[in-house]
Design a protein around this motif. Structure first.
Motif, mmCIF file in Angstrom:
data_model
loop_
_atom_site.group_PDB
_atom_site.id
_atom_site.type_symbol
_atom_site.label_atom_id
_atom_site.label_comp_id
_atom_site.label_asym_id
_atom_site.label_seq_id
_atom_site.Cartn_x
_atom_site.Cartn_y
_atom_site.Cartn_z
ATOM 1 N N LEU A 22 34.377 44.288 30.057
ATOM 2 C CA LEU A 22 35.539 45.058 30.481
ATOM 3 C C LEU A 22 35.191 45.997 31.637
ATOM 4 O O LEU A 22 35.944 46.101 32.614
ATOM 5 N N VAL A 23 34.048 46.644 31.551
ATOM 6 C CA VAL A 23 33.619 47.550 32.618
ATOM 7 C C VAL A 23 33.414 46.777 33.926
ATOM 8 O O VAL A 23 33.850 47.217 34.994
ATOM 9 N N PHE A 24 32.776 45.622 33.852
ATOM 10 C CA PHE A 24 32.556 44.838 35.066
ATOM 11 C C PHE A 24 33.859 44.277 35.623
ATOM 12 O O PHE A 24 34.021 44.188 36.838
ATOM 13 N N ILE A 25 34.792 43.891 34.759
ATOM 14 C CA ILE A 25 36.078 43.406 35.242
ATOM 15 C C ILE A 25 36.805 44.519 35.996
ATOM 16 O O ILE A 25 37.342 44.306 37.094
ATOM 17 N N ILE A 26 36.821 45.720 35.439
ATOM 18 C CA ILE A 26 37.463 46.854 36.103
ATOM 19 C C ILE A 26 36.771 47.161 37.436
ATOM 20 O O ILE A 26 37.423 47.382 38.458
ATOM 21 N N VAL A 81 37.005 37.926 40.831
ATOM 22 C CA VAL A 81 36.788 38.963 39.815
ATOM 23 C C VAL A 81 36.161 38.354 38.564
ATOM 24 O O VAL A 81 35.165 38.870 38.038
ATOM 25 N N MET A 82 36.728 37.268 38.068
ATOM 26 C CA MET A 82 36.209 36.659 36.837
ATOM 27 C C MET A 82 34.803 36.085 37.045
ATOM 28 O O MET A 82 33.933 36.232 36.189
ATOM 29 N N TYR A 83 34.581 35.433 38.194
ATOM 30 C CA TYR A 83 33.275 34.845 38.464
ATOM 31 C C TYR A 83 32.184 35.915 38.525
ATOM 32 O O TYR A 83 31.147 35.805 37.866
ATOM 33 N N LYS A 84 32.435 36.952 39.331
ATOM 34 C CA LYS A 84 31.432 38.011 39.448
ATOM 35 C C LYS A 84 31.212 38.721 38.115
ATOM 36 O O LYS A 84 30.083 39.062 37.770
ATOM 37 N N PHE A 139 38.619 46.826 41.191
ATOM 38 C CA PHE A 139 38.666 47.888 42.198
ATOM 39 C C PHE A 139 37.938 47.481 43.474
ATOM 40 O O PHE A 139 38.343 47.855 44.573
ATOM 41 N N TYR A 140 36.875 46.715 43.352
ATOM 42 C CA TYR A 140 36.172 46.221 44.539
ATOM 43 C C TYR A 140 37.079 45.312 45.362
ATOM 44 O O TYR A 140 37.123 45.407 46.594
ATOM 45 N N GLU A 141 37.814 44.427 44.683
ATOM 46 C CA GLU A 141 38.726 43.521 45.386
ATOM 47 C C GLU A 141 39.878 44.294 46.041
ATOM 48 O O GLU A 141 40.289 43.976 47.155
ATOM 49 N N ILE A 142 40.399 45.296 45.351
ATOM 50 C CA ILE A 142 41.473 46.111 45.930
ATOM 51 C C ILE A 142 40.963 46.844 47.167
ATOM 52 O O ILE A 142 41.634 46.893 48.196
ATOM 53 N N ASP A 143 39.748 47.396 47.077
ATOM 54 C CA ASP A 143 39.169 48.098 48.220
ATOM 55 C C ASP A 143 38.932 47.138 49.386
ATOM 56 O O ASP A 143 39.164 47.490 50.544
ATOM 57 N N SER A 144 38.501 45.931 49.095
ATOM 58 C CA SER A 144 38.306 44.939 50.160
ATOM 59 C C SER A 144 39.632 44.556 50.793
ATOM 60 O O SER A 144 39.715 44.376 52.009
ATOM 61 N N TYR A 145 40.663 44.433 49.987
ATOM 62 C CA TYR A 145 41.981 44.057 50.494
ATOM 63 C C TYR A 145 42.572 45.155 51.375
ATOM 64 O O TYR A 145 43.136 44.886 52.431
ATOM 65 N N LEU A 146 42.438 46.393 50.939
ATOM 66 C CA LEU A 146 42.989 47.511 51.701
ATOM 67 C C LEU A 146 42.150 47.844 52.928
ATOM 68 O O LEU A 146 42.647 48.439 53.881
ATOM 69 N N GLY A 147 40.876 47.491 52.884
ATOM 70 C CA GLY A 147 39.942 47.867 53.937
ATOM 71 C C GLY A 147 38.902 48.800 53.334
ATOM 72 O O GLY A 147 39.242 49.690 52.560
ATOM 73 N N LYS A 148 37.663 48.594 53.682
ATOM 74 C CA LYS A 148 36.578 49.379 53.091
ATOM 75 C C LYS A 148 36.825 50.873 53.236
ATOM 76 O O LYS A 148 37.096 51.373 54.318
#
Length: 136
Positions: free
Chosen positions: A105-109, A50-53, A113-122
């Motif tokens: 802040l917008v990119f962190i959010i 998240v921080m890198y991206k 959410f992208y990481e959460i979606d990847s974790y749960l499944g696309k």
């Protein structure tokens, strides 16, 4: 903000600035996602990704905004040196920092959410918010 500044007869075009800023951000995300180095930390914990991206995206927005502003200033004065000097003279540091922090802040959010979606499944995160639950 627009109503507050209207009391002092200051015209502000917030909506158009927001649309243009969103288009610049979308352009950066599309360009950066095509780069091979965006997945450099794909095997790292989620917070590092998240921080890198987010840092990469903010850097891209900074560079693209800088180039676009310099291009528009160059078209007015037809000189690179003149465009750079006008650009430096007319920019305010605190405004720049406020915009940069907001974009960060917008990119962190977005990346969280992208990481959460990847974790749960696309698509599972979208289903969670936009579909009715099957059972209670």
């Amino acid at each position: 903000m627009k109503f507050l500044l209207a009391e002092y007869n200051i015209d502000v075009y917030v909506f158009s600035k927001t649309i243009i800023s969103a288009l610049v951000a979308a352009k950066v995300v599309a360009i950066m996602d095509a780069m091979p180095f965006i997945n450099l930390y794909s095997n790292s914990p989620g917070y590092i990704r998240v921080m890198y991206k987010s840092l990469i995206y903010v850097g891209g927005v900074f560079i693209i905004s800088l180039v676009e502003d310099l291009f528009h200033t160059y078209r007015q004065v037809n000189s690179i040196q003149g465009a750079i000097s006008i650009f430096i003279e007319t920019r305010h540091f605190f405004h720049f920092m406020a915009v940069t922090m907001s974009i960060s802040l917008v990119f962190i959010i977005h990346n969280i959410f992208y990481e959460i979606d990847s974790y749960l499944g696309k698509g599972k995160l979208a289903k969670l918010f936009f579909e009715k639950p099957t059972s209670l």
